[in-house]
Design a protein around this motif. Sequence first.
Motif, PDB file in Angstrom:
ATOM      1  N   TYR A  86      25.175  41.223  40.666  1.00 42.68           N
ATOM      2  CA  TYR A  86      25.223  39.772  40.860  1.00 42.68           C
ATOM      3  C   TYR A  86      25.159  39.491  42.350  1.00 42.68           C
ATOM      4  CZ  TYR A  86      26.511  38.760  36.022  1.00 42.68           C
ATOM      5  OH  TYR A  86      26.497  38.617  34.665  1.00 42.68           O
ATOM      6  N   HIS A 109      30.076  31.244  40.169  1.00 41.34           N
ATOM      7  CA  HIS A 109      30.939  31.606  39.041  1.00 41.34           C
ATOM      8  C   HIS A 109      32.396  31.332  39.352  1.00 41.34           C
ATOM      9  CE1 HIS A 109      33.579  34.429  36.805  1.00 41.34           C
ATOM     10  NE2 HIS A 109      32.827  34.078  35.772  1.00 41.34           N
ATOM     11  N   ILE A 169      37.132  24.440  36.758  1.00 37.79           N
ATOM     12  CA  ILE A 169      37.206  24.099  35.335  1.00 37.79           C
ATOM     13  C   ILE A 169      38.594  24.397  34.779  1.00 37.79           C
ATOM     14  CG2 ILE A 169      36.474  26.203  34.078  1.00 37.79           C
ATOM     15  CD1 ILE A 169      34.346  24.381  32.773  1.00 37.79           C
ATOM     16  N   ARG A 185      23.819  25.927  39.231  1.00 43.62           N
ATOM     17  CA  ARG A 185      24.022  27.292  38.728  1.00 43.62           C
ATOM     18  C   ARG A 185      22.931  27.680  37.727  1.00 43.62           C
ATOM     19  NH1 ARG A 185      29.594  29.574  36.073  1.00 43.62           N
ATOM     20  NH2 ARG A 185      28.830  31.634  35.468  1.00 43.62           N
ATOM     21  N   ARG A 195      18.899  38.604  35.198  1.00 44.10           N
ATOM     22  CA  ARG A 195      20.288  38.741  34.717  1.00 44.10           C
ATOM     23  C   ARG A 195      20.662  40.205  34.798  1.00 44.10           C
ATOM     24  NH1 ARG A 195      21.826  35.475  30.297  1.00 44.10           N
ATOM     25  NH2 ARG A 195      23.890  36.332  30.501  1.00 44.10           N
ATOM     26  N   TYR A 252      28.328  28.463  29.322  1.00 41.95           N
ATOM     27  CA  TYR A 252      27.298  27.694  30.034  1.00 41.95           C
ATOM     28  C   TYR A 252      27.176  26.290  29.442  1.00 41.95           C
ATOM     29  CZ  TYR A 252      25.092  31.107  33.201  1.00 41.95           C
ATOM     30  OH  TYR A 252      24.831  31.964  34.238  1.00 41.95           O
ATOM     31  N   HIS A 286      36.862  35.471  26.939  1.00 46.54           N
ATOM     32  CA  HIS A 286      36.103  35.907  28.116  1.00 46.54           C
ATOM     33  C   HIS A 286      37.024  36.600  29.130  1.00 46.54           C
ATOM     34  CE1 HIS A 286      32.881  35.545  31.133  1.00 46.54           C
ATOM     35  NE2 HIS A 286      33.715  34.914  31.959  1.00 46.54           N
ATOM     36  N   ARG A 312      31.752  43.922  39.511  1.00 48.41           N
ATOM     37  CA  ARG A 312      30.370  43.478  39.675  1.00 48.41           C
ATOM     38  C   ARG A 312      30.328  41.960  39.894  1.00 48.41           C
ATOM     39  NH1 ARG A 312      25.445  44.912  35.497  1.00 48.41           N
ATOM     40  NH2 ARG A 312      26.501  43.389  34.162  1.00 48.41           N
TER      41      ARG A 312
END
Length: 388
Positions: free
Chosen positions: A9, A17, A24, A68, A77, A100, A162, A180
């Motif tokens: 990434y 992210h 959020i 994003r 990706r 997303y 998640h 990562r």
Amino acid sequence: MITNTATRYGSLARVLHWTIAVLIIGAMILGQIGIRTEPTADNIGFLTTVFSLHKTIGVTVLALAVIRVIWALSQPRPVPLHPDRRVETFAAETAHWVLYAALFILPLSGWVMHAAEDGFAPIWWPFGQSLPFVPKSESWAATAGMVHWAAGVTLGVTLAAHIAGAVKHALVDRDSTLSRMWRGTEAGDPARAGGHVAAFVASAVIWVGVLGLTLVSFGMPGGGTQAQTAGGGEWTPVETDLAFTVQQLGSASTGHFEAVTSDISYDPDSGTGAVTVTIDMTSVTMGSVTDQAKGGDFFDVATHPVAVFEAAIARVDGADHTADGTLTLTGSSVPVTMPFTLMIEDDTAQMSGAVTLDRRDFGIGASYDDESSVGFTVEVAVELTATR
Ligand code: HEM
Ligand code: HEM
């Protein structure tokens, strides 16, 4: 490196992210605090701040989400680290798509709810109190509120999975999944691409199911709830302009209240009705002197964040009416009679009224006890459009 590769990434993806993650999660905590706090005269100021912050963060998340997604679409990706664990990879990818989508569904539903209800707690961005295509309507606000709630639950559950997944990779698998995303560590076999269409489809099924169930159970905007109000005397304000003008150092200076809610009933046959207008005093704007207007010498919004005008409506002659009642402002309740005109065409009502008040009746500007800097009289003007 700013860009992604198949095994890494890039910095922009990581910054987006984690920034969005913090915002959020903050919005969810503020939303929970907001709905769990009983609105009373004592804590309405606190509640207004909580919701204004919640909404302002939410709109920020929406803007960052657009950036994003555009960025993610232009980037490779990174491949899954364990493509052979098919169920786990599928579950993780499904969760990513659900998340997303949440970045759009939550802010948009919240924003529609806010724009439809003309209520308290303005968004602190200099735009977006109203949205084009969104009418001031209780049924719209209620439906958007249900979507917001259902989407919030979906986000909460998915996010828990998640985060649990990220923790499991770090502590149980001890692999590079978290580093990562955190530090941009290089990991994975670039030959083993991920990105399964099935995970995208699964996330779409989840959202269509959640939102479909919500709308079927609670109704589309303008559906069931409207039937109850049609025919009755209930009016829903779609646009309110509440302005006041005062002489300041000899010249007229006008201020506005941005957040005004009214509850109106009116029977055109008898020409009588009732109105309750609730004014969020923290929403006052008065150009360069907005802060002074809010301050302790004038509206003192920290102590008195809400003003209320409660009145009976009576027809005088034709379009001419009066609203005769009590205005409670900065802690003083004073009888006020406001003449106004009312034009009704089909299901739309247009009212326009004005009244002159004396600020001394409400103890406003008590330390300015002559008219040299601030006049005593205050011209209040109201323009309101409502639909039945
Ligand atoms: C403490 C909170 C969080 C942790 C520990 C965390 C951890 C991670 C990790 C380790 C990845 C990389 C997964 C992989 O390489 O397969 C990732 C990806 C992702 N995270 Fe989070 N995350 C958190 C919060 C959030 C939040 C709040 C959202 C959005 C609502 C979110 C959305 C995503 C998305 C969409 C991806 C996939 C990125 C892509 O491949 O395009 N995460 N997260
Ligand atoms: C990142 C985006 C957002 C998240 C994660 C989020 C989450 C939440 C949560 C968890 C709640 C409490 C649960 C409930 O709805 O009953 C809530 C309530 C609320 N949110 Fe949001 N929200 C977001 C954005 C927004 C935006 C942009 C607005 C308005 C511009 C907004 C307006 C509201 C309002 C008015 C409530 C109170 C609902 C009620 O009283 O029932 N939200 N939000």
